[in-house]
Design a protein around this motif. Sequence first.
Motif, short mmCIF file in Angstrom:
data_model
loop_
_atom_site.label_atom_id
_atom_site.label_comp_id
_atom_site.label_asym_id
_atom_site.label_seq_id
_atom_site.Cartn_x
_atom_site.Cartn_y
_atom_site.Cartn_z
N PRO A 196 0.84 -1.20 0.00
CA PRO A 196 0.00 0.00 0.00
C PRO A 196 0.87 1.25 0.00
CG PRO A 196 -0.03 -1.07 2.14
CD PRO A 196 0.73 -1.96 1.21
N PRO A 197 0.36 2.34 -0.53
CA PRO A 197 1.14 3.58 -0.51
C PRO A 197 1.44 4.00 0.93
CG PRO A 197 -1.01 3.90 -1.57
CD PRO A 197 -0.92 2.48 -1.15
N PRO A 198 2.51 4.76 1.16
CA PRO A 198 2.89 5.15 2.51
C PRO A 198 1.78 5.82 3.30
CG PRO A 198 4.62 5.73 0.99
CD PRO A 198 3.47 5.22 0.17
N ALA A 199 0.89 6.53 2.65
CA ALA A 199 -0.19 7.21 3.36
C ALA A 199 -1.12 6.21 4.05
CB ALA A 199 -0.98 8.08 2.41
N GLU A 200 -1.16 4.97 3.54
CA GLU A 200 -2.05 3.96 4.12
C GLU A 200 -1.39 3.16 5.25
OE1 GLU A 200 -3.87 1.50 1.18
OE2 GLU A 200 -4.26 3.20 -0.14
N CYS A 201 -0.09 3.30 5.44
CA CYS A 201 0.60 2.57 6.50
C CYS A 201 1.60 3.50 7.19
CB CYS A 201 1.28 1.32 5.97
SG CYS A 201 2.37 1.59 4.59
N PRO A 202 1.14 4.61 7.74
CA PRO A 202 2.07 5.60 8.30
C PRO A 202 2.82 5.13 9.54
CG PRO A 202 -0.18 6.16 8.85
CD PRO A 202 -0.24 4.98 7.91
N SER A 203 2.32 4.13 10.27
CA SER A 203 3.00 3.73 11.50
C SER A 203 4.24 2.88 11.24
CB SER A 203 2.03 2.98 12.40
OG SER A 203 1.65 1.76 11.79
N GLU A 204 4.38 2.29 10.07
CA GLU A 204 5.53 1.42 9.79
C GLU A 204 6.83 2.20 9.68
OE1 GLU A 204 4.84 -1.12 6.46
OE2 GLU A 204 2.92 -1.81 7.22
N VAL A 205 6.80 3.35 9.05
CA VAL A 205 8.03 4.13 8.85
C VAL A 205 8.60 4.62 10.18
CG1 VAL A 205 9.02 6.17 7.75
CG2 VAL A 205 7.43 4.71 6.49
N PRO A 206 7.80 5.27 11.04
CA PRO A 206 8.36 5.69 12.32
C PRO A 206 8.86 4.52 13.16
CG PRO A 206 6.31 6.84 11.93
CD PRO A 206 6.44 5.79 10.86
N GLN A 207 8.17 3.38 13.10
CA GLN A 207 8.62 2.20 13.85
C GLN A 207 9.98 1.74 13.35
OE1 GLN A 207 5.27 -0.50 13.29
NE2 GLN A 207 5.01 -0.57 15.51
N ALA A 208 10.17 1.73 12.04
CA ALA A 208 11.45 1.30 11.47
C ALA A 208 12.57 2.24 11.89
CB ALA A 208 11.35 1.23 9.95
N PHE A 209 12.32 3.54 11.83
CA PHE A 209 13.34 4.50 12.24
C PHE A 209 13.64 4.39 13.73
CE2 PHE A 209 12.52 6.66 8.21
CZ PHE A 209 13.82 6.95 7.84
N ARG A 210 12.61 4.19 14.54
CA ARG A 210 12.80 4.05 15.99
C ARG A 210 13.65 2.83 16.30
NH1 ARG A 210 7.81 3.49 17.44
NH2 ARG A 210 7.40 5.62 16.92
N ALA A 211 13.36 1.71 15.64
CA ALA A 211 14.14 0.48 15.87
C ALA A 211 15.60 0.69 15.45
CB ALA A 211 13.53 -0.68 15.10
N GLY A 212 15.80 1.36 14.31
CA GLY A 212 17.16 1.64 13.86
C GLY A 212 17.90 2.57 14.82
N ASP A 213 17.21 3.59 15.29
CA ASP A 213 17.81 4.51 16.25
C ASP A 213 18.22 3.80 17.53
OD1 ASP A 213 17.51 6.65 14.57
OD2 ASP A 213 15.75 7.46 15.59
N GLU A 214 17.33 2.96 18.05
CA GLU A 214 17.64 2.25 19.30
C GLU A 214 18.85 1.34 19.11
OE1 GLU A 214 14.00 0.29 20.29
OE2 GLU A 214 13.02 2.15 20.89
N ARG A 215 18.93 0.66 17.97
CA ARG A 215 20.06 -0.23 17.72
C ARG A 215 21.35 0.56 17.56
NH1 ARG A 215 22.94 -3.47 19.25
NH2 ARG A 215 24.17 -4.71 17.85
N LEU A 216 21.28 1.66 16.82
CA LEU A 216 22.47 2.47 16.59
C LEU A 216 22.97 3.12 17.88
CD1 LEU A 216 24.43 3.55 14.46
CD2 LEU A 216 22.90 5.49 14.16
#
Length: 54
Positions: free
Chosen positions: A9-29
Amino acid sequence: MPSSIHTHPPPAECPSEVPQAFRAGDERLIGWPADPRDGDYWRAEAGLPAHLAS
């Protein structure tokens, strides 16, 4: 004839996935420097024998 190609689906239909991915990457980094660098520690965590000096 229906298409057999699966599309995401286009990003507008799944907005929570992108922030979750960045948060997980930030926590790991951010946590990476705090991880132990001792090879024997990680061998013990994995249940492997200690490194033998040659």
